[in-house]
Write a protein that holds these residues in place. Structure first.
Motif, PDB file in Angstrom:
ATOM      1  N   LEU A   6       1.056  -1.195   0.254  1.00 52.78           N
ATOM      2  CA  LEU A   6       0.305   0.414  -0.231  1.00 52.78           C
ATOM      3  C   LEU A   6       1.068   1.704  -0.058  1.00 52.78           C
ATOM      4  O   LEU A   6       2.117   1.338   0.631  1.00 52.78           O
ATOM      5  CB  LEU A   6      -0.821  -0.369   1.260  1.00 52.78           C
ATOM      6  N   ARG A   7       0.692   1.894  -0.807  1.00 51.60           N
ATOM      7  CA  ARG A   7       1.499   3.943  -0.934  1.00 51.60           C
ATOM      8  C   ARG A   7       0.677   4.854  -1.276  1.00 51.60           C
ATOM      9  O   ARG A   7       0.170   5.466  -1.623  1.00 51.60           O
ATOM     10  CB  ARG A   7       2.073   3.501  -2.520  1.00 51.60           C
ATOM     11  N   PRO A   8       0.701   4.904   0.408  1.00 55.74           N
ATOM     12  CA  PRO A   8      -0.043   6.109   0.691  1.00 55.74           C
ATOM     13  C   PRO A   8       0.676   7.889  -0.862  1.00 55.74           C
ATOM     14  O   PRO A   8      -0.584   8.485  -0.775  1.00 55.74           O
ATOM     15  CB  PRO A   8       0.278   6.522   2.593  1.00 55.74           C
ATOM     16  N   SER A   9       1.597   7.886  -1.163  1.00 52.38           N
ATOM     17  CA  SER A   9       1.854   8.950  -1.401  1.00 52.38           C
ATOM     18  C   SER A   9       1.778   8.710  -3.023  1.00 52.38           C
ATOM     19  O   SER A   9       1.576   9.880  -3.226  1.00 52.38           O
ATOM     20  CB  SER A   9       3.319   8.496  -2.075  1.00 52.38           C
ATOM     21  N   GLU A  10       1.093   7.220  -3.411  1.00 59.24           N
ATOM     22  CA  GLU A  10       0.016   7.383  -4.662  1.00 59.24           C
ATOM     23  C   GLU A  10      -1.715   7.087  -4.540  1.00 59.24           C
ATOM     24  O   GLU A  10      -2.553   7.336  -5.340  1.00 59.24           O
ATOM     25  CB  GLU A  10       0.697   6.164  -5.542  1.00 59.24           C
ATOM     26  N   ASP A  11      -1.527   6.723  -3.410  1.00 59.43           N
ATOM     27  CA  ASP A  11      -3.446   6.151  -3.234  1.00 59.43           C
ATOM     28  C   ASP A  11      -4.248   7.123  -1.907  1.00 59.43           C
ATOM     29  O   ASP A  11      -3.770   6.139  -0.992  1.00 59.43           O
ATOM     30  CB  ASP A  11      -3.111   3.897  -3.273  1.00 59.43           C
ATOM     31  N   GLY A  25      -8.669  -8.406  11.525  1.00 59.06           N
ATOM     32  CA  GLY A  25      -7.672  -8.899  12.625  1.00 59.06           C
ATOM     33  C   GLY A  25      -6.601  -9.941  11.391  1.00 59.06           C
ATOM     34  O   GLY A  25      -6.200 -10.410  12.190  1.00 59.06           O
ATOM     35  N   GLU A  26      -6.155  -8.911  10.420  1.00 59.77           N
ATOM     36  CA  GLU A  26      -5.038  -9.085   9.962  1.00 59.77           C
ATOM     37  C   GLU A  26      -3.922  -8.490  10.679  1.00 59.77           C
ATOM     38  O   GLU A  26      -3.673  -7.325  11.090  1.00 59.77           O
ATOM     39  CB  GLU A  26      -5.515  -8.334   8.031  1.00 59.77           C
ATOM     40  N   VAL A  27      -2.580  -9.140   9.391  1.00 64.18           N
ATOM     41  CA  VAL A  27      -1.380  -8.424  10.323  1.00 64.18           C
ATOM     42  C   VAL A  27      -0.798  -7.544   9.022  1.00 64.18           C
ATOM     43  O   VAL A  27      -1.084  -7.689   8.221  1.00 64.18           O
ATOM     44  CB  VAL A  27      -0.513  -9.273  10.530  1.00 64.18           C
ATOM     45  N   VAL A  28      -0.365  -6.180   9.520  1.00 68.22           N
ATOM     46  CA  VAL A  28       0.534  -5.531   8.133  1.00 68.22           C
ATOM     47  C   VAL A  28       1.668  -4.582   8.574  1.00 68.22           C
ATOM     48  O   VAL A  28       1.206  -4.033  10.168  1.00 68.22           O
ATOM     49  CB  VAL A  28      -1.296  -3.591   8.493  1.00 68.22           C
ATOM     50  N   GLY A  29       2.595  -4.617   7.843  1.00 60.51           N
ATOM     51  CA  GLY A  29       3.857  -3.713   8.469  1.00 60.51           C
ATOM     52  C   GLY A  29       3.490  -2.033   8.197  1.00 60.51           C
ATOM     53  O   GLY A  29       2.581  -2.581   6.952  1.00 60.51           O
ATOM     54  N   ILE A  30       3.605  -1.358   8.968  1.00 59.71           N
ATOM     55  CA  ILE A  30       3.580  -0.379   8.809  1.00 59.71           C
ATOM     56  C   ILE A  30       5.001   0.633   9.190  1.00 59.71           C
ATOM     57  O   ILE A  30       6.160   0.459  10.425  1.00 59.71           O
ATOM     58  CB  ILE A  30       2.629  -0.304   9.973  1.00 59.71           C
ATOM     59  N   ALA A 154      10.476  -0.678   3.074  1.00 61.03           N
ATOM     60  CA  ALA A 154       8.904  -1.361   3.196  1.00 61.03           C
ATOM     61  C   ALA A 154       9.622  -2.650   2.362  1.00 61.03           C
ATOM     62  O   ALA A 154       8.989  -3.726   1.995  1.00 61.03           O
ATOM     63  CB  ALA A 154       8.466  -1.250   2.542  1.00 61.03           C
ATOM     64  N   GLN A 155      10.733  -2.440   1.748  1.00 57.08           N
ATOM     65  CA  GLN A 155      11.596  -3.274   0.596  1.00 57.08           C
ATOM     66  C   GLN A 155      12.247  -4.096   1.634  1.00 57.08           C
ATOM     67  O   GLN A 155      11.934  -5.659   1.282  1.00 57.08           O
ATOM     68  CB  GLN A 155      12.395  -2.857  -0.227  1.00 57.08           C
ATOM     69  N   ASP A 170       4.026   1.417   3.042  1.00 55.57           N
ATOM     70  CA  ASP A 170       5.164   1.826   2.279  1.00 55.57           C
ATOM     71  C   ASP A 170       5.448   3.377   2.662  1.00 55.57           C
ATOM     72  O   ASP A 170       4.727   4.334   2.051  1.00 55.57           O
ATOM     73  CB  ASP A 170       5.463   1.626   0.973  1.00 55.57           C
ATOM     74  N   GLY A 171       6.027   3.551   4.043  1.00 59.14           N
ATOM     75  CA  GLY A 171       6.127   4.726   4.322  1.00 59.14           C
ATOM     76  C   GLY A 171       7.175   5.726   3.979  1.00 59.14           C
ATOM     77  O   GLY A 171       7.852   6.573   4.355  1.00 59.14           O
ATOM     78  N   GLY A 172       8.439   4.984   3.121  1.00 58.97           N
ATOM     79  CA  GLY A 172       9.709   5.725   2.952  1.00 58.97           C
ATOM     80  C   GLY A 172      10.634   5.045   4.183  1.00 58.97           C
ATOM     81  O   GLY A 172      10.660   4.471   5.375  1.00 58.97           O
ATOM     82  N   PRO A 173      11.806   5.712   4.516  1.00 58.32           N
ATOM     83  CA  PRO A 173      13.088   5.026   4.811  1.00 58.32           C
ATOM     84  C   PRO A 173      12.491   6.223   6.627  1.00 58.32           C
ATOM     85  O   PRO A 173      12.274   6.568   6.183  1.00 58.32           O
ATOM     86  CB  PRO A 173      14.494   5.184   4.893  1.00 58.32           C
ATOM     87  N   CYS A 174      13.045   4.824   7.475  1.00 58.60           N
ATOM     88  CA  CYS A 174      12.823   5.445   8.794  1.00 58.60           C
ATOM     89  C   CYS A 174      14.045   6.782   9.320  1.00 58.60           C
ATOM     90  O   CYS A 174      15.322   5.898   8.898  1.00 58.60           O
ATOM     91  CB  CYS A 174      12.923   4.118  10.040  1.00 58.60           C
ATOM     92  N   SER A 175      13.081   7.168   9.979  1.00 60.93           N
ATOM     93  CA  SER A 175      14.262   8.642  10.489  1.00 60.93           C
ATOM     94  C   SER A 175      15.203   7.641  11.663  1.00 60.93           C
ATOM     95  O   SER A 175      16.296   8.281  11.454  1.00 60.93           O
ATOM     96  CB  SER A 175      13.385   9.728  10.748  1.00 60.93           C
ATOM     97  N   VAL A 176      14.932   6.987  12.436  1.00 58.55           N
ATOM     98  CA  VAL A 176      15.490   7.098  13.548  1.00 58.55           C
ATOM     99  C   VAL A 176      16.081   5.276  12.932  1.00 58.55           C
ATOM    100  O   VAL A 176      17.605   5.393  13.692  1.00 58.55           O
ATOM    101  CB  VAL A 176      14.696   6.724  14.803  1.00 58.55           C
ATOM    102  N   GLY A 177      15.862   5.081  12.716  1.00 57.03           N
ATOM    103  CA  GLY A 177      16.594   3.378  12.180  1.00 57.03           C
ATOM    104  C   GLY A 177      16.747   2.494  13.287  1.00 57.03           C
ATOM    105  O   GLY A 177      17.275   1.178  12.464  1.00 57.03           O
TER     106      GLY A 177
END
Ligand code: AMP
Ligand code: MG
Length: 347
Positions: A6-11, A25-30, A154-155, A170-177
């Motif tokens: 899921l791409r918030p920048s495009e959708d 009840g699903e699992v989502v990577g955020i 997200a990759q 997909d929120g791009g790379p994390c800022s803290v890391g």
């Protein structure tokens, strides 16, 4: 299962879709500001069980419960002492997890069987929007296969979990890391259980003296009882065994150079890379004098070794102050605390 990217920048509906999957009840990577999280409804034992299954995570390793407003704490913890309020004022929303006694409505599977619960209010706008869209607190550990380095894109999440979870946002790379700092307020004194995005020095400015758990510095035996059960497991590790060489950048670079064999890999500071021109595999993780940048790059660098043929890895490591404590902890854990300390006086 087909994992949706899921791409918030495009959708414009991406965050709503993530919320709907979580409610079902699903699992989502955020995305979060620390690392990507593997989220599910924290109040639903079946949904939370799916997180453990997707990651291959040991059942006694508790999950952090994520909220998007301070008021939610009163539905999760039985108390919110003045120290917790002071930490929340200083660092929330942000990369800090506070351990408090848990309410019965938080299922045991979420807390790894403990009667305490880790709570975090992330600052990432997408994380907050997803929690609000789901309408429930979200349990989320790091979104990696158990034992592997955490995920900061997200990759990375797709590499580990494609086909095992409903979606990744997909929120791009994390800022803290690196992951959040975990501090427990359940004992007599505040105790640091995991160094992370908020430094020990920052915590002590708010709380006064903070105890540092022994497991941060040494390997804990599998049979031992520890305050943060996640601490005893192999973590963050590439496939090849890692040896940490601790010392000044120059001293550690010289020592590592002298050890290199045909299939050795090197994890080094950017400015030390020229020293290893002949080595089989060289991966860098930021300048030696910038621990915040090292934090952003460390997991990606560790992951890159798994695409190479190297059979052993020598790693440089920053001093353990500021966010360097968190970076150093992740590298030492990746090495199973196998450390050669060049600063020790051997005379
Ligand atoms: P992860 O986000 O994958 O690093 O996993 C969450 C980590 O938070 C665990 O491994 C623990 O170290 C810590 N944690 C979460 N809840 C608790 C708790 N109730 N008590 C102690 N540590 C916790
Ligand atoms: Mg983790």
């Amino acid at each position: 299962m087909q994992t949706k990217l899921l791409r918030p920048s495009e959708d414009a509906t991406a965050l709503e879709q993530a919320g709907a999957l979580l409610r079902a009840g699903e699992v989502v990577g955020i995305p979060t500001e620390t690392v990507y999280g593997l989220a599910a409804n924290a109040l639903d034992p079946m949904a939370v069980a799916r997180i453990f299954e997707a990651k291959g995570r040991p059942q006694d390793n508790p999950l952090i419960v994520h909220i998007a407003d301070l008021e939610s704490v009163k539905d999760i913890a039985t108390e919110f002492p003045p120290e917790a309020q002071a930490l929340a004022d200083a660092f929330w929303p942000g990369p800090l997890t506070i351990i408090l006694p848990k309410q019965d409505r938080i299922p045991m599977v979420t807390s790894g069987g403990l009667n305490t619960v880790g709570i975090r209010f992330p600052s990432h706008p997408m994380a907050q929007a997803i929690i609000r869209a789901a309408g429930v607190p979200l349990a989320a550990p790091s979104a990696n296969t158990s034992g592997r380095p955490s995920t900061t894109t997200a990759q990375h999440v797709m590499e580990d979990l494609n086909g095992k979870i409903a979606a990744v946002v997909d929120g791009g790379p994390c800022s803290v890391g690196v992951e959040s700092t975990v501090v427990s307020l359940c004992g007599e004194r505040p105790r640091l259980l995991r160094p992370g995005g908020i430094s020990l020095e920052q915590l002590e400015q708010v709380l006064g003296t903070v105890e540092v758990d022994r497991a941060l510095r040494e390997k804990i035996d599998d049979t031992e009882k520890v305050s943060a059960p996640g601490m005893k497991y192999r973590h963050y590790a590439p496939k090849a065994p890692v040896t940490v060489v601790f010392g000044t950048p120059e001293a550690s670079a010289n020592y590592i150079y002298a050890q290199l064999g045909e299939n050795s890999g090197v994890l080094c500071f950017d400015d030390c890379a020229p020293r290893f021109a002949g080595a089989a595999v060289v991966e860098t993780f930021g300048p030696s004098d910038d621990a915040a940048e090292q934090a952003r790059e460390i997991f990606d660098a560790l992951r890159r070794f798994d695409t190479t043929d190297c059979t052993e890895i020598y790693a440089q490591c920053p001093p353990a102050d500021g966010i360097g404590l968190a970076v150093s902890n992740r590298i030492r854990k990746a090495a199973g605390f196998h450390v050669i300390d060049l600063t020790e006086d051997n005379t």
